[in-house]
Motif scaffolding. Structure first.
Motif, PDB file in Angstrom:
ATOM      1  N   MET A   1       5.080 -16.154 -10.598  1.00 34.79           N
ATOM      2  CA  MET A   1       4.453 -14.936 -10.043  1.00 34.79           C
ATOM      3  C   MET A   1       3.050 -15.291  -9.514  1.00 34.79           C
ATOM      4  SD  MET A   1       3.743 -11.303 -11.943  1.00 34.79           S
ATOM      5  CE  MET A   1       2.960  -9.962 -11.046  1.00 34.79           C
ATOM      6  N   HIS A   2       2.806 -14.907  -8.255  1.00 30.19           N
ATOM      7  CA  HIS A   2       1.526 -15.220  -7.643  1.00 30.19           C
ATOM      8  C   HIS A   2       0.462 -14.203  -8.054  1.00 30.19           C
ATOM      9  CE1 HIS A   2       3.728 -18.055  -5.305  1.00 30.19           C
ATOM     10  NE2 HIS A   2       4.427 -17.132  -4.673  1.00 30.19           N
ATOM     11  N   PRO A   3      -0.783 -14.635  -8.201  1.00 29.18           N
ATOM     12  CA  PRO A   3      -1.854 -13.686  -8.542  1.00 29.18           C
ATOM     13  C   PRO A   3      -2.048 -12.673  -7.421  1.00 29.18           C
ATOM     14  CG  PRO A   3      -2.764 -15.827  -7.960  1.00 29.18           C
ATOM     15  CD  PRO A   3      -1.292 -16.006  -8.052  1.00 29.18           C
ATOM     16  N   SER A   4      -2.497 -11.477  -7.774  1.00 29.10           N
ATOM     17  CA  SER A   4      -2.711 -10.433  -6.767  1.00 29.10           C
ATOM     18  C   SER A   4      -3.940 -10.773  -5.927  1.00 29.10           C
ATOM     19  CB  SER A   4      -2.902  -9.085  -7.444  1.00 29.10           C
ATOM     20  OG  SER A   4      -4.110  -9.084  -8.188  1.00 29.10           O
ATOM     21  N   LEU A   5      -3.997 -10.151  -4.741  1.00 28.94           N
ATOM     22  CA  LEU A   5      -5.146 -10.361  -3.868  1.00 28.94           C
ATOM     23  C   LEU A   5      -6.435  -9.875  -4.536  1.00 28.94           C
ATOM     24  CD1 LEU A   5      -3.730  -9.373  -0.361  1.00 28.94           C
ATOM     25  CD2 LEU A   5      -4.462 -11.640  -1.106  1.00 28.94           C
ATOM     26  N   LEU A   6      -6.320  -8.824  -5.367  1.00 31.20           N
ATOM     27  CA  LEU A   6      -7.501  -8.306  -6.066  1.00 31.20           C
ATOM     28  C   LEU A   6      -8.049  -9.333  -7.045  1.00 31.20           C
ATOM     29  CD1 LEU A   6      -9.474  -6.038  -6.711  1.00 31.20           C
ATOM     30  CD2 LEU A   6      -7.824  -5.159  -8.381  1.00 31.20           C
ATOM     31  N   SER A   7      -7.174  -9.964  -7.826  1.00 32.77           N
ATOM     32  CA  SER A   7      -7.637 -10.970  -8.794  1.00 32.77           C
ATOM     33  C   SER A   7      -8.205 -12.192  -8.088  1.00 32.77           C
ATOM     34  CB  SER A   7      -6.484 -11.377  -9.727  1.00 32.77           C
ATOM     35  OG  SER A   7      -5.434 -11.975  -8.998  1.00 32.77           O
ATOM     36  N   GLU A 154     -10.611 -22.801  -6.125  1.00 33.34           N
ATOM     37  CA  GLU A 154      -9.458 -22.506  -6.985  1.00 33.34           C
ATOM     38  C   GLU A 154      -8.946 -21.087  -6.749  1.00 33.34           C
ATOM     39  OE1 GLU A 154      -7.816 -24.720  -9.223  1.00 33.34           O
ATOM     40  OE2 GLU A 154      -8.990 -25.958  -7.841  1.00 33.34           O
ATOM     41  N   ALA A 155      -9.868 -20.157  -6.492  1.00 33.23           N
ATOM     42  CA  ALA A 155      -9.460 -18.778  -6.217  1.00 33.23           C
ATOM     43  C   ALA A 155      -8.714 -18.680  -4.893  1.00 33.23           C
ATOM     44  CB  ALA A 155     -10.695 -17.874  -6.188  1.00 33.23           C
ATOM     45  N   ALA A 156      -9.148 -19.479  -3.909  1.00 38.36           N
ATOM     46  CA  ALA A 156      -8.559 -19.401  -2.570  1.00 38.36           C
ATOM     47  C   ALA A 156      -7.201 -20.090  -2.465  1.00 38.36           C
ATOM     48  CB  ALA A 156      -9.525 -20.014  -1.553  1.00 38.36           C
ATOM     49  N   ALA A 157      -6.918 -21.041  -3.353  1.00 32.82           N
ATOM     50  CA  ALA A 157      -5.680 -21.837  -3.247  1.00 32.82           C
ATOM     51  C   ALA A 157      -4.414 -20.987  -3.126  1.00 32.82           C
ATOM     52  CB  ALA A 157      -5.583 -22.793  -4.435  1.00 32.82           C
ATOM     53  N   PRO A 158      -4.227 -19.908  -3.931  1.00 31.83           N
ATOM     54  CA  PRO A 158      -2.994 -19.117  -3.825  1.00 31.83           C
ATOM     55  C   PRO A 158      -2.849 -18.335  -2.524  1.00 31.83           C
ATOM     56  CG  PRO A 158      -4.094 -18.737  -5.941  1.00 31.83           C
ATOM     57  CD  PRO A 158      -5.049 -19.464  -5.063  1.00 31.83           C
ATOM     58  N   LEU A 159      -3.911 -18.260  -1.710  1.00 33.61           N
ATOM     59  CA  LEU A 159      -3.833 -17.505  -0.460  1.00 33.61           C
ATOM     60  C   LEU A 159      -2.819 -18.098   0.516  1.00 33.61           C
ATOM     61  CD1 LEU A 159      -7.614 -16.702   0.192  1.00 33.61           C
ATOM     62  CD2 LEU A 159      -5.833 -15.116  -0.552  1.00 33.61           C
ATOM     63  N   LYS A 160      -2.432 -19.366   0.290  1.00 27.65           N
ATOM     64  CA  LYS A 160      -1.412 -19.989   1.132  1.00 27.65           C
ATOM     65  C   LYS A 160      -0.107 -19.201   1.098  1.00 27.65           C
ATOM     66  CE  LYS A 160      -2.899 -24.811   0.763  1.00 27.65           C
ATOM     67  NZ  LYS A 160      -2.523 -26.163   0.280  1.00 27.65           N
ATOM     68  N   GLU A 161       0.125 -18.509   0.006  1.00 27.87           N
ATOM     69  CA  GLU A 161       1.374 -17.767  -0.169  1.00 27.87           C
ATOM     70  C   GLU A 161       1.351 -16.416   0.552  1.00 27.87           C
ATOM     71  OE1 GLU A 161       3.619 -19.522  -1.617  1.00 27.87           O
ATOM     72  OE2 GLU A 161       2.184 -21.076  -2.236  1.00 27.87           O
TER      73      GLU A 161
END
Length: 325
Positions: A1-7, A154-161
């Protein structure tokens, strides 16, 4: 599960807040350690344009802030402790010195931040002398600088998804849109270093391309003029001329950069094609600022005369009254 944009946004914002705190406290600590010496250096080693540029570069590297150096220069010009003509070379040198920060940001030092933060905290807590505590604060904030960028990365890394976010970041490849975003971001957070730090970290995570990074970098160069212009308020004509020179220098360089962004990007790729995108953006920052200074350095005497003709020194009221009488 990917973190939300808010988190993701909250973690990135936390990193940004830490970065801005570290930058301001580091600049303050370094000024406390070297403030009086810097004033002496600026007065003594700025007699010629090349020396003034070199001095501005070295002092900016030591204080880790071009804005601090330019604001200090404006204050010295306003007080009559530094001639206006000497200040122009310092402004040019500060633009070269600030590129060292982007080179450091391109290194992935965040995971090693404790190496600087721990000794700094010990000095800050245990030192009985003010100078020792100030040095400890500078060391701690230096480490905090890189840890905060690590958090942002580290916060920006999941934005790829998230395809929507990725598509928006790709739109920054448009030179005007990218430059506008960089200028606006720098105006809001009042730190071109923070803007460039985030750009470099986004590029390191594969979220920002070289053309987009260069466009945002150009905008950040314009946004950084705001605090130096504010520093000229109420300081007299010579100080205002110094602030305007900084603005005009950046405006002309940015305009040329936007007009020539495609060949400039190609040149960066030719010189640093072997490096990753984050390092290429850092190299582009150095290349752009050094090229601008090399173009402007021979024009400093002309700029001095034009600005003095445009904004001449105000004559004292007593002399005006005598003249009228």
């Amino acid at each position: 599960m990917h973190p939300s944009l808010l988190s993701i946004a909250l973690l990135a914002l936390s990193g940004l807040v830490l970065f801005l705190y570290a930058v301001s406290r580091l600049a303050l600590a370094l000024r406390q350690v070297a403030g009086d010496r810097v004033k002496g250096i600026l007065d003594r080693f700025t007699k010629t344009v090349p020396m003034a540029i070199l001095t501005g570069t070295v002092v900016t590297i030591l204080l880790d802030s071009s804005s601090v150096v330019i604001i200090l220069t404006i204050a010295l010009v306003s007080a009559g402790a530094l001639p206006f003509r000497n200040s122009l070379g310092v402004v040019l040198g500060a633009n070269i010195g600030t590129t060292i920060s982007s080179q450091l940001f391109a290194f992935d030092l965040g995971q090693y931040a404790v190496v600087a933060m721990l000794p700094g905290l010990l000095l800050l807590s245990l030192s009985k002398k003010r100078k020792g505590r100030t040095m400890g604060r500078a060391l701690f904030c230096f480490g905090l600088l890189f840890f905060s960028l690590f958090l942002i990365g580290e916060a920006a890394a999941p934005l790829k998804e998230y395809r929507g976010v990725e598509a928006w970041l790709l739109q920054l490849e448009n030179p005007l849109r990218g430059a506008g975003a960089g200028a606006l971001m720098t105006l809001v957070i009042q730190s071109s270093s923070a803007t460039l730090g985030m750009v470099i970290k986004l590029a390191a995570k594969g979220l920002l391309t070289l053309p987009a990074g260069i466009a945002v970098m150009l905008g950040a160069e314009l946004g950084t003029c705001s605090d130096t212009l504010l520093a000229t308020a109420g300081r007299g004509r010579p100080a205002l001329r110094t602030g305007l020179f900084h603005l005009l220098f950046n405006l002309i360089c940015i305009t040329l950069g936007l007009l020539l962004i495609m060949p400039f990007t190609a040149l960066v790729l030719r010189l640093a094609g072997h490096a990753d995108v984050a390092r290429q953006i850092a190299h582009a920052h150095v290349l752009f600022n050094v090229a601008g200074v090399l173009v402007f350095a021979p024009l400093v005497p002309l700029c001095q005369h034009l600005l003095e003709a445009w904004l001449p020194d105000q004559r004292p009221l007593a002399r005006l009254a005598t003249t009228k009488g």
